[in-house]
Design a protein around this motif. Structure first.
Motif: not given
Length: 117
Positions: A33-55
């Motif tokens: 949950l990318p904005h669970e604790h902060t609304t600051e921008p984050r590097n979601s591209l790097e996270q995408m490399k580690l996931i199995d599915l995007m909802l």
């Protein structure tokens, strides 16, 4: 299974999206949950490399969400779009989403997630 949850920022996603997903308590499923604790921008591209599915909650238009969906698709990660009953998501999503699911209650998503394990 790691599932990245993408969404627009134009609605109360902490209450309407994150809370119901966390309450599902699906064994073996980790929702990112990318904005669970902060609304600051984050590097979601790097996270995408580690996931199995995007909802992707696509009830509301969002440029940032569109970029994230594009990244997941380019990385070969399956993308499942979900949208609230009565909303009409962008027709372009048909090209990048494995499946598009309309929901009236997010708890319906639990059975959907089970099909991708």
């Amino acid at each position: 299974m790691k599932i990245y949850v993408g969404h627009a920022s134009s609605f109360d996603y902490k209450t309407e999206l994150y809370k119901p997903l966390k309450e599902l308590n699906l064994e073996g499923v980790e929702f990112i949950l990318p904005h669970e604790h902060t609304t600051e921008p984050r590097n979601s591209l790097e996270q995408m490399k580690l996931i199995d599915l995007m909802l992707a909650e696509v009830s509301y238009p969002s440029t940032g969400l569109g970029i994230e969906i594009g990244w997941a698709n380019a990385l070969g990660k399956p993308v499942v779009g979900i949208h609230k009953t009565g909303t009409i998501p962008s027709p372009a999503l048909v090209e990048v989403c494995r499946e598009m699911v309309e929901y009236s209650d997010l708890y319906q998503v639990s059975s959907l997630v089970g099909t991708f394990k």
